[in-house]
Design a protein around this motif. Structure first.
Motif, PDB file in Angstrom:
ATOM      1  N   PRO A  42      -0.892   5.898   2.558  1.00 41.67           N
ATOM      2  CA  PRO A  42      -1.466   5.549   3.855  1.00 41.67           C
ATOM      3  C   PRO A  42      -2.915   6.014   3.955  1.00 41.67           C
ATOM      4  O   PRO A  42      -3.359   6.897   3.224  1.00 41.67           O
ATOM      5  CB  PRO A  42      -0.578   6.303   4.843  1.00 41.67           C
ATOM      6  CG  PRO A  42      -0.082   7.479   4.066  1.00 41.67           C
ATOM      7  CD  PRO A  42       0.090   6.990   2.652  1.00 41.67           C
ATOM      8  N   ASP A  43      -3.649   5.405   4.871  1.00 38.71           N
ATOM      9  CA  ASP A  43      -5.029   5.838   5.104  1.00 38.71           C
ATOM     10  C   ASP A  43      -5.065   7.212   5.765  1.00 38.71           C
ATOM     11  O   ASP A  43      -5.945   8.023   5.477  1.00 38.71           O
ATOM     12  CB  ASP A  43      -5.746   4.809   6.001  1.00 38.71           C
ATOM     13  CG  ASP A  43      -5.901   3.471   5.299  1.00 38.71           C
ATOM     14  OD1 ASP A  43      -6.561   3.430   4.249  1.00 38.71           O
ATOM     15  OD2 ASP A  43      -5.338   2.487   5.808  1.00 38.71           O
ATOM     16  N   GLN A  84      -4.296   2.352  13.838  1.00 34.35           N
ATOM     17  CA  GLN A  84      -3.573   1.093  13.621  1.00 34.35           C
ATOM     18  C   GLN A  84      -4.309  -0.078  14.242  1.00 34.35           C
ATOM     19  O   GLN A  84      -4.323  -1.178  13.677  1.00 34.35           O
ATOM     20  CB  GLN A  84      -2.157   1.214  14.190  1.00 34.35           C
ATOM     21  CG  GLN A  84      -1.274   2.167  13.404  1.00 34.35           C
ATOM     22  CD  GLN A  84       0.040   2.461  14.083  1.00 34.35           C
ATOM     23  OE1 GLN A  84       0.179   2.304  15.299  1.00 34.35           O
ATOM     24  NE2 GLN A  84       1.030   2.917  13.322  1.00 34.35           N
ATOM     25  N   GLN A 138       0.855  -1.180   0.000  1.00 34.50           N
ATOM     26  CA  GLN A 138       0.000   0.000   0.000  1.00 34.50           C
ATOM     27  C   GLN A 138       0.893   1.232   0.000  1.00 34.50           C
ATOM     28  O   GLN A 138       1.607   1.521   0.955  1.00 34.50           O
ATOM     29  CB  GLN A 138      -0.898   0.013   1.238  1.00 34.50           C
ATOM     30  CG  GLN A 138      -1.878   1.176   1.252  1.00 34.50           C
ATOM     31  CD  GLN A 138      -2.864   1.057   2.393  1.00 34.50           C
ATOM     32  OE1 GLN A 138      -2.918   0.027   3.053  1.00 34.50           O
ATOM     33  NE2 GLN A 138      -3.647   2.093   2.616  1.00 34.50           N
ATOM     34  N   SER A 152      -3.445   2.009   7.857  1.00 31.12           N
ATOM     35  CA  SER A 152      -2.049   2.420   7.763  1.00 31.12           C
ATOM     36  C   SER A 152      -1.926   3.906   8.085  1.00 31.12           C
ATOM     37  O   SER A 152      -2.772   4.712   7.696  1.00 31.12           O
ATOM     38  CB  SER A 152      -1.496   2.140   6.366  1.00 31.12           C
ATOM     39  OG  SER A 152      -2.235   2.849   5.379  1.00 31.12           O
TER      40      SER A 152
END
Length: 256
Positions: A7-8, A71, A4, A76
């Motif tokens: 990141p989120d 988390q 990924q 992420s």
């Protein structure tokens, strides 16, 4: 394996607006968590911001707690290490602004220890802490001295007494710095390397500390020896109190 790349949630530092958070999409959960941790969305910049008057240490803890919550939910998170750096220290007019450096963040340096294997590398980290101009030990001594001056500015008996007590604490900090310098020199010449099969540092329990007098007992001792309306400052304490009084330290303060 799927990597990924985005990141989120990402935390960073805006040059004018302070600590900011950006999200990958408009999922309600992301908005809910950030708002729970006092972030508010800025429509103009499409980011979330903490209130501008949030103290530095509180902002760092807020980012850490929000990151842990994300988390724990399997998301992420990325964070700019500059979040850990404290703001510049105010200086008199005409003096150069003193910028914060990585060596002034004990949290960041403690985290760095988990990645090191050689004694010499640990010595390098200690050297950052002990740096005469930018290390946290010297900064702590300066902070306590400044607090002592603040108390003395009150120009009262209690203020002068507390100022002297703080200066005694500064002597102890200077002595601690001297002891750390000796440990740093020992580490610098040690050839030891952590074995490959050694457990992670995070899994090794810390050794118990020696027992110290409780805060309550110490506070009561100081209160018993302090001047009050019932005991003028120029009267000596009773023999029993004098026997219980802690001896004043004899160490000399380190010059900086």
């Amino acid at each position: 394996m799927n990597l990924q790349l985005e990141p989120d949630v990402a935390f960073g530092v805006h040059p004018y607006l302070g600590v900011a958070a950006a999200v990958a999409d408009d999922r309600p959960f992301l908005d809910e968590v950030l708002r729970r941790h006092h972030f508010r969305q800025s429509g103009d910049l499409d980011v979330y911001l903490l209130p501008g008057d949030t103290p530095h240490n509180r902002a760092v803890r807020t980012v850490a707690r929000a990151s842990r919550e994300f988390q724990d939910a399997g998301l992420s998170v990325a964070a700019d290490p500059r979040i850990m750096l404290p703001p510049p220290i105010p200086t008199p007019d005409g003096a150069p602004v003193r910028q914060a450096l990585p060596g002034q963040s004990l949290t960041a340096l403690t985290g760095k220890l988990h990645e090191l294997r050689r004694s010499a590398d640990i010595a390098d980290v200690l050297e950052q802490i002990l740096d005469e101009h930018h290390g946290v030990v010297g900064d702590l001594e300066e902070f306590i001295d400044t607090a002592a001056v603040w108390c003395e500015r009150l120009d009262t008996a209690n203020g002068r007494e507390l100022g002297q007590h703080l200066r005694t604490i500064a002597h102890h900090v200077a002595f601690l710095g001297d002891q750390l310098v000796a440990a740093q020199l020992d580490l610098a010449v040690m050839p030891d390397v952590t074995p490959d099969n050694a457990p992670p540092l995070s899994e090794v329990p810390l050794l118990p500390r020696h027992d110290v007098p409780s805060v309550t007992h110490t506070a009561r001792t100081r209160a018993a020896l302090a001047s009050s309306p019932n005991r003028p400052a120029d009267l000596p304490p009773s023999p029993q109190e004098a026997a219980r009084a802690p001896a004043s330290p004899s160490s000399s303060r380190r010059t900086r």
